[in-house]
Design an enzyme around this catalytic site. Structure first.
Site, mmCIF file in Angstrom:
data_model
loop_
_atom_site.group_PDB
_atom_site.id
_atom_site.type_symbol
_atom_site.label_atom_id
_atom_site.label_comp_id
_atom_site.label_asym_id
_atom_site.label_seq_id
_atom_site.Cartn_x
_atom_site.Cartn_y
_atom_site.Cartn_z
ATOM 1 N N GLU A 125 29.750 -55.973 7.204
ATOM 2 C CA GLU A 125 30.098 -56.220 5.796
ATOM 3 C C GLU A 125 31.225 -55.327 5.300
ATOM 4 O OE1 GLU A 125 26.624 -56.891 3.078
ATOM 5 O OE2 GLU A 125 25.499 -56.272 4.859
ATOM 6 N N GLY A 126 31.745 -54.454 6.149
ATOM 7 C CA GLY A 126 32.865 -53.614 5.745
ATOM 8 C C GLY A 126 32.419 -52.258 5.233
ATOM 9 N N GLY A 159 28.747 -51.844 8.331
ATOM 10 C CA GLY A 159 28.806 -52.658 9.539
ATOM 11 C C GLY A 159 29.728 -53.846 9.369
ATOM 12 N N GLY A 185 32.461 -46.060 13.492
ATOM 13 C CA GLY A 185 32.306 -45.295 12.260
ATOM 14 C C GLY A 185 33.204 -44.078 12.229
ATOM 15 N N ASP A 186 33.404 -43.454 13.392
ATOM 16 C CA ASP A 186 34.303 -42.299 13.473
ATOM 17 C C ASP A 186 35.746 -42.716 13.215
ATOM 18 O OD1 ASP A 186 31.988 -40.966 14.227
ATOM 19 O OD2 ASP A 186 32.399 -41.223 16.362
ATOM 20 N N SER A 224 29.679 -47.056 4.934
ATOM 21 C CA SER A 224 29.999 -48.078 5.931
ATOM 22 C C SER A 224 28.843 -49.067 6.016
ATOM 23 C CB SER A 224 30.287 -47.445 7.291
ATOM 24 O OG SER A 224 29.236 -46.585 7.702
#
Length: 319
Positions: free
Chosen positions: A231-232, A229, A258-259, A227
């Site tokens: 930026e995908g 952020g 993120g989860d 991941s």
């Protein structure tokens, strides 16, 4: 249909505080607060339940403040497989800066767990996990638990046909990635910082991240999701490397994004989607959750609409 089980050994009550702007050393007046039963595996299970995937949540809870977790699991129809022990589950503070959109986390120590409790959790997992199960091992470890616990659990469950999805950091991640081939997870989801910690150097460019992800695939991990952020996320496998770009998104809370990405990844694996479709769905889960507080997804139609806007770029890089 494969069974999905999440494991959260160190859950938390997430107390989120929204501030106009975070100024270290200053007195602040909160714009709003909320409290959510959380922890990585709990959040993953909550998002999967919102999507309609049958899921069980396992782990360890302090019996003195288990009520919020019980209420969440009951409300979302998640099977409760937690072991209760004396004491209180930890509370984490999350300070959301409305000016910048950043969240500052203050994670407090968790419960101390003895070997008998851990043995009971592992026995329940062995009982519940059947062939082709998807098992999410997620989050930090409580006191008294060795860093190699995720590798040990993987070694027990992989012979049963389970696919392990790991979302961990620090020594727990390092120990899991150093395990023998037969105890490696099926998929790992580090963020950029966690991947940098593992390789021991900064990864400032996408090419650097690609190289580190390629190294993990070469170690025998079939799917590596990094991941990034805003930026995908990068999705790396032996036969493909794709970069999923998120659509513009209004951010209400970054807690659990993120989860949600992990939940979307698991939902794609559960449905047998191809790599590109899985990347789109995972990114749509994360983007959809950003518009909501707590571990919640918007309506299914909204998530699918977001998925259609996710741009997936195939990187012409041998993995």
């Amino acid at each position: 249909m494969s069974r999905v089980v999440t494991l959260t050994l160190n859950p938390a009550l997430d107390r989120s505080v929204t501030l106009d702007a975070l100024r270290p050393g200053h007195v602040h007046r909160a714009r709003g607060t909320r409290s959510d039963a959380g922890g990585k595996g709990v959040n993953v299970a909550a998002c999967l339940a919102d999507w309609g995937v049958p899921v069980a949540a396992a782990g360890i809870l302090g019996q003195d403040n288990a009520a919020p977790f019980q209420a969440l699991l009951a409300a979302k129809g998640i099977e409760d497989r937690f072991v209760r022990i004396p004491g209180e589950t930890r509370t984490n503070l999350k300070l959301f800066d409305a000016e910048t959109g950043d969240t500052t986390d203050l994670n407090l120590p968790g419960l101390a767990v003895d070997s008998a409790t851990l043995d009971l959790v592992r026995a329940l997992l062995r009982r519940d996990v059947t062939s082709d199960a998807l098992v999410v091992l997620a989050g930090s470890l409580p006191g008294g638990v060795v860093p190699g616990i995720y590798a040990e659990i993987a070694a027990e469950l992989r012979p049963r046909g389970a696919r392990l999805v790991l979302d961990a950091s620090g020594s727990a991640l390092a120990a899991a990635l150093a395990a023998p081939a037969e105890a490696l997870p099926f998929a790992v989801k580090p963020n950029r910082h966690e991947l940098e910690d593992w390789v021991g150097r900064p990864l400032p460019t996408l090419a650097d991240v690609v190289g580190a992800a390629r190294d993990l695939v070469a170690r025998g991990i079939p799917l590596v999701v990094v991941s990034l952020g805003a930026e995908g996320a990068l999705f790396a496998a032996a036969d493909s490397m794709v970069h999923a770009h998120p659509p513009p998104t209004r951010v209400t809370s970054t807690v659990g994004a993120g989860d949600a990405l992990v939940a979307g990844l698991v939902a794609g694996l559960h449905a047998g989607l191809d790599r590109v479709a899985t990347a789109r769905l995972a990114m749509a889960f994360a983007a959809g959750k950003l518009g909501l507080a707590g571990a919640n997804l918007p309506a299914r139609e909204t998530v699918l609409a977001i998925a259609r806007t996710v741009r997936v770029e195939s990187l012409d890089v041998p993995v």
